[in-house]
Design a protein around this motif. Structure first.
Motif, PDB file in Angstrom:
ATOM      1  N   HIS A 120      58.615  53.487  21.574  1.00 26.69           N
ATOM      2  CA  HIS A 120      57.941  52.997  20.367  1.00 26.69           C
ATOM      3  C   HIS A 120      57.112  51.753  20.687  1.00 26.69           C
ATOM      4  CE1 HIS A 120      58.414  51.676  15.897  1.00 26.69           C
ATOM      5  NE2 HIS A 120      57.345  52.410  16.048  1.00 26.69           N
ATOM      6  N   LEU A 121      57.541  51.027  21.725  1.00 26.69           N
ATOM      7  CA  LEU A 121      56.829  49.797  22.100  1.00 26.69           C
ATOM      8  C   LEU A 121      55.419  50.075  22.633  1.00 26.69           C
ATOM      9  CD1 LEU A 121      59.685  47.669  23.740  1.00 26.69           C
ATOM     10  CD2 LEU A 121      58.980  47.724  21.360  1.00 26.69           C
ATOM     11  N   HIS A 122      55.069  51.351  22.848  1.00 26.31           N
ATOM     12  CA  HIS A 122      53.682  51.694  23.181  1.00 26.31           C
ATOM     13  C   HIS A 122      52.753  51.433  21.986  1.00 26.31           C
ATOM     14  CE1 HIS A 122      53.964  54.571  26.831  1.00 26.31           C
ATOM     15  NE2 HIS A 122      55.150  54.006  26.713  1.00 26.31           N
ATOM     16  N   SER A 123      53.310  51.475  20.779  1.00 26.92           N
ATOM     17  CA  SER A 123      52.493  51.460  19.560  1.00 26.92           C
ATOM     18  C   SER A 123      51.751  50.127  19.347  1.00 26.92           C
ATOM     19  CB  SER A 123      53.408  51.740  18.361  1.00 26.92           C
ATOM     20  OG  SER A 123      52.926  51.100  17.215  1.00 26.92           O
ATOM     21  N   PRO A 124      50.445  50.187  19.078  1.00 27.70           N
ATOM     22  CA  PRO A 124      49.701  48.947  18.811  1.00 27.70           C
ATOM     23  C   PRO A 124      50.252  48.186  17.608  1.00 27.70           C
ATOM     24  CG  PRO A 124      48.201  50.813  19.034  1.00 27.70           C
ATOM     25  CD  PRO A 124      49.590  51.382  19.029  1.00 27.70           C
ATOM     26  N   LYS A 125      50.846  48.921  16.662  1.00 28.21           N
ATOM     27  CA  LYS A 125      51.403  48.257  15.481  1.00 28.21           C
ATOM     28  C   LYS A 125      52.624  47.419  15.864  1.00 28.21           C
ATOM     29  CE  LYS A 125      51.468  49.403  10.772  1.00 28.21           C
ATOM     30  NZ  LYS A 125      51.640  50.282   9.638  1.00 28.21           N
ATOM     31  N   VAL A 126      53.458  47.984  16.722  1.00 30.38           N
ATOM     32  CA  VAL A 126      54.607  47.206  17.208  1.00 30.38           C
ATOM     33  C   VAL A 126      54.087  46.024  18.028  1.00 30.38           C
ATOM     34  CG1 VAL A 126      56.734  47.250  18.557  1.00 30.38           C
ATOM     35  CG2 VAL A 126      56.055  49.275  17.265  1.00 30.38           C
ATOM     36  N   GLY A 127      53.062  46.290  18.824  1.00 30.31           N
ATOM     37  CA  GLY A 127      52.460  45.213  19.618  1.00 30.31           C
ATOM     38  C   GLY A 127      51.962  44.078  18.734  1.00 30.31           C
ATOM     39  N   ALA A 128      51.369  44.445  17.599  1.00 37.01           N
ATOM     40  CA  ALA A 128      50.843  43.425  16.680  1.00 37.01           C
ATOM     41  C   ALA A 128      51.989  42.545  16.157  1.00 37.01           C
ATOM     42  CB  ALA A 128      50.104  44.094  15.525  1.00 37.01           C
ATOM     43  N   ILE A 129      53.121  43.160  15.850  1.00 31.63           N
ATOM     44  CA  ILE A 129      54.276  42.378  15.367  1.00 31.63           C
ATOM     45  C   ILE A 129      54.724  41.397  16.445  1.00 31.63           C
ATOM     46  CG2 ILE A 129      56.684  42.495  14.609  1.00 31.63           C
ATOM     47  CD1 ILE A 129      56.094  45.302  13.475  1.00 31.63           C
ATOM     48  N   MET A 130      54.807  41.910  17.684  1.00 33.63           N
ATOM     49  CA  MET A 130      55.283  41.049  18.782  1.00 33.63           C
ATOM     50  C   MET A 130      54.282  39.925  19.089  1.00 33.63           C
ATOM     51  SD  MET A 130      58.170  42.174  19.132  1.00 33.63           S
ATOM     52  CE  MET A 130      58.809  43.564  18.204  1.00 33.63           C
ATOM     53  N   LYS A 131      52.990  40.214  18.915  1.00 33.05           N
ATOM     54  CA  LYS A 131      51.987  39.159  19.120  1.00 33.05           C
ATOM     55  C   LYS A 131      52.133  38.068  18.066  1.00 33.05           C
ATOM     56  CE  LYS A 131      48.449  42.071  21.237  1.00 33.05           C
ATOM     57  NZ  LYS A 131      47.148  42.724  21.024  1.00 33.05           N
ATOM     58  N   VAL A 132      52.346  38.481  16.826  1.00 34.13           N
ATOM     59  CA  VAL A 132      52.508  37.489  15.752  1.00 34.13           C
ATOM     60  C   VAL A 132      53.765  36.654  16.002  1.00 34.13           C
ATOM     61  CG1 VAL A 132      52.960  37.204  13.280  1.00 34.13           C
ATOM     62  CG2 VAL A 132      51.187  38.794  14.048  1.00 34.13           C
ATOM     63  N   LYS A 133      54.827  37.330  16.442  1.00 30.09           N
ATOM     64  CA  LYS A 133      56.075  36.597  16.727  1.00 30.09           C
ATOM     65  C   LYS A 133      55.832  35.575  17.846  1.00 30.09           C
ATOM     66  CE  LYS A 133      60.982  37.619  17.453  1.00 30.09           C
ATOM     67  NZ  LYS A 133      61.961  38.701  17.699  1.00 30.09           N
ATOM     68  N   ALA A 134      55.152  36.004  18.900  1.00 25.77           N
ATOM     69  CA  ALA A 134      54.871  35.104  20.026  1.00 25.77           C
ATOM     70  C   ALA A 134      53.997  33.931  19.567  1.00 25.77           C
ATOM     71  CB  ALA A 134      54.181  35.867  21.148  1.00 25.77           C
ATOM     72  N   THR A 135      53.030  34.222  18.705  1.00 21.26           N
ATOM     73  CA  THR A 135      52.134  33.153  18.234  1.00 21.26           C
ATOM     74  C   THR A 135      52.884  32.172  17.330  1.00 21.26           C
ATOM     75  OG1 THR A 135      50.222  34.598  18.442  1.00 21.26           O
ATOM     76  CG2 THR A 135      49.974  32.688  17.003  1.00 21.26           C
ATOM     77  N   LEU A 136      53.789  32.683  16.506  1.00 18.96           N
ATOM     78  CA  LEU A 136      54.588  31.775  15.662  1.00 18.96           C
ATOM     79  C   LEU A 136      55.390  30.818  16.543  1.00 18.96           C
ATOM     80  CD1 LEU A 136      55.798  34.301  12.928  1.00 18.96           C
ATOM     81  CD2 LEU A 136      54.397  32.269  12.502  1.00 18.96           C
ATOM     82  N   MET A 137      55.958  31.342  17.629  1.00 21.33           N
ATOM     83  CA  MET A 137      56.741  30.469  18.514  1.00 21.33           C
ATOM     84  C   MET A 137      55.837  29.530  19.311  1.00 21.33           C
ATOM     85  SD  MET A 137      59.828  29.986  18.284  1.00 21.33           S
ATOM     86  CE  MET A 137      59.887  28.829  19.642  1.00 21.33           C
TER      87      MET A 137
END
Ligand code: 4AD
Length: 429
Positions: A120-137
């Motif tokens: 599922h981690l291939h999905s750009p949508k999942v990627g977008a969530i992880m990018k936002v999480k990384a940016t928040l941190m």
């Protein structure tokens, strides 16, 4: 490392330039004498065209499966009809690994997606969530640095409860018993005597069987502890930090956030001062809305959701009754039934994202609270020492990173905000 260009960096001004791209086959269709592949990498997607006259490259492109890994070389063509204003006319394709059938299809159920989370981690949508999480941190780190907080690295293997014994994960530690940390707080409290303002980001564990949309058994916990700060001082820190994190994410990750929410009002409203209401006021509001709750009862997810309807921004509820809160919280000198504690609640139904308080710094009161909770002060000897050797007023809080992400992106469950969610029924993959 191959010398490649990221999809998002290909611009119409590069018209005519020969480049190399590497990524995965996101979509594919063959029309007439052309094969169109939408290539995906961590930055985004771009359309790549293989013309029949290319011979082998065309044939290989025609046969390649969805989510295969490929390297292509081609020429940049500006095309206003292409979604990104640009596309690639391919000259060659190297299929690094062909995928005959990718298990995730459009109609996959949520449970199945979690079963194959590693794919599922291939999905750009999942990627977008992880990018936002990384940016928040990333934003949190920026703020913490400029405000003078030291990062510390507390233990995860611990001997005692912080947030109540019923949610401890127990494990064998040679011939002793250890637990997985529920919160770094007690260790951060020890660290303030040398560093005054400290923070940590650690996994925290809760053996909670609650199957709500906001509980994980393992979550990422951002915790701060500050010496010489009372409750009102730490609330200012909380709102400044959360505001900076959210505003920075809006600035740096607007398009990712837009994938999940159209209305940015509550995010934009997350600027200090956040509204503050007392627990007493919260109970009044709930009762006036017909909720059956009495003073002294804890607010669960349902009550908090109703309360959030009153606010268009994150807000604080302060002054909770002592008996529903943890042993380390300072008794309110003006009303001993209460503690100097506050939670930050996110709007739009999300509820608690931060729990914080001023800490009890009176040795005798702290011992009494430990006894009242049915715990043994002997297990907290080192922690009690902190009240004997240069004790100072101090306060701190913990923010659940997945809960913050869930609100920012309006996710329906915190499990989508973590790479490999851990819940009572899920420990794999
Ligand atoms: O309110 P909690 O339990 O407070 C503490 O652990 C304090 N010792 C923190 C401190 O003062 N240093 O947890 C803090 C936050 C919650 O507001 C929530 O955002 C998150 O941690 N949290 C969880 N997130 C996901 N799943 C769970 N099971 C969580 N439990 C708490």
């Amino acid at each position: 490392m191959i010398d490649k260009v990221y999809c998002a960096d290909v611009k119409p001004e590069m018209e005519g330039k020969k480049i190399k791209l590497a990524g995965w086959v996101y979509r594919k269709r063959a029309v007439g004498k052309k094969v169109f592949i939408v290539l995906r990498d961590s930055s985004g997607v771009i359309q790549v065209i293989f013309k029949k006259e290319r011979g082998d490259a065309y044939k290989e492109a025609k046969d390649v499966g969805i989510e295969s890994s490929i390297i292509i070389e081609g020429t940049v063509k500006a095309d206003p009809r292409a979604p990104t204003g640009v596309e690639i006319e391919a000259e060659s394709i190297e299929v690094v690994q062909n995928v005959d059938f990718f298990p995730i299809t459009k109609d996959a159920s949520e449970e199945f997606l979690l079963d194959v989370r590693h794919l599922h981690l291939h999905s750009p949508k999942v990627g977008a969530i992880m990018k936002v999480k990384a940016t928040l941190m990333q934003a949190a780190r920026e703020w913490l640095l400029q405000d003078g907080w030291y990062e510390v690295f507390p233990p995860i293997l611990v001997t005692g409860a912080v947030e109540g014994g019923s949610t401890l994960f127990k494990l064998k530690y040679f011939d002793k018993t250890a637990y997985l940390s529920q919160s770094a707080q007690l260790y951060l409290e020890a660290a303030i005597f040398g560093l005054e303002k400290v923070w940590s980001l650690t996994p925290s564990f809760r053996a909670e069987k609650s199957r709500t949309r906001r509980h994980l058994t393992e979550f990422w916990h951002l915790e701060l502890e500050g010496a010489w700060m009372d409750l009102w001082d730490i609330l200012k820190v909380e709102e400044e930090l959360v505001s900076y994190m959210v505003q920075r994410a809006l600035e740096l990750r607007r398009s990712e956030i837009e994938t999940f929410r159209k209305d940015f009002t509550t995010l934009k409203n997350a600027v200090p001062p956040f509204p503050r209401i007392s627990y007493d006021e919260a109970i009044d509001i709930l009762q006036s809305k017909g909720v059956e709750i009495e003073w002294g009862e804890d607010m669960g997810a349902d009550e908090e959701r109703i309360l959030t309807q009153e606010f268009e921004a994150p807000f604080f509820v302060y002054g909770y009754p002592k008996h529903i809160k943890a042993f380390y919280m300072k008794e309110d000198p003006e009303d001993p039934r209460k503690v100097l504690a506050a939670d930050m609640l996110a709007p739009e139904g999300y509820g608690e994202i931060i729990g914080g308080s001023q800490r009890e710094d009176d040795y005798n009161k702290l011992v009494q609270r430990i006894l009242d909770e049915g715990m043994d002060p002997k297990d907290y000897e080192w922690y009690l020492d902190l009240r004997k050797y240069g004790s100072v007023p101090h306060s701190g809080f913990g923010l659940g990173l997945e809960r913050l992400v869930a609100w920012v992106l309006k996710l329906d469950h915190v499990r989508w905000a973590t790479l490999f969610p851990r819940t009572p029924s899920r420990l794999y993959p």
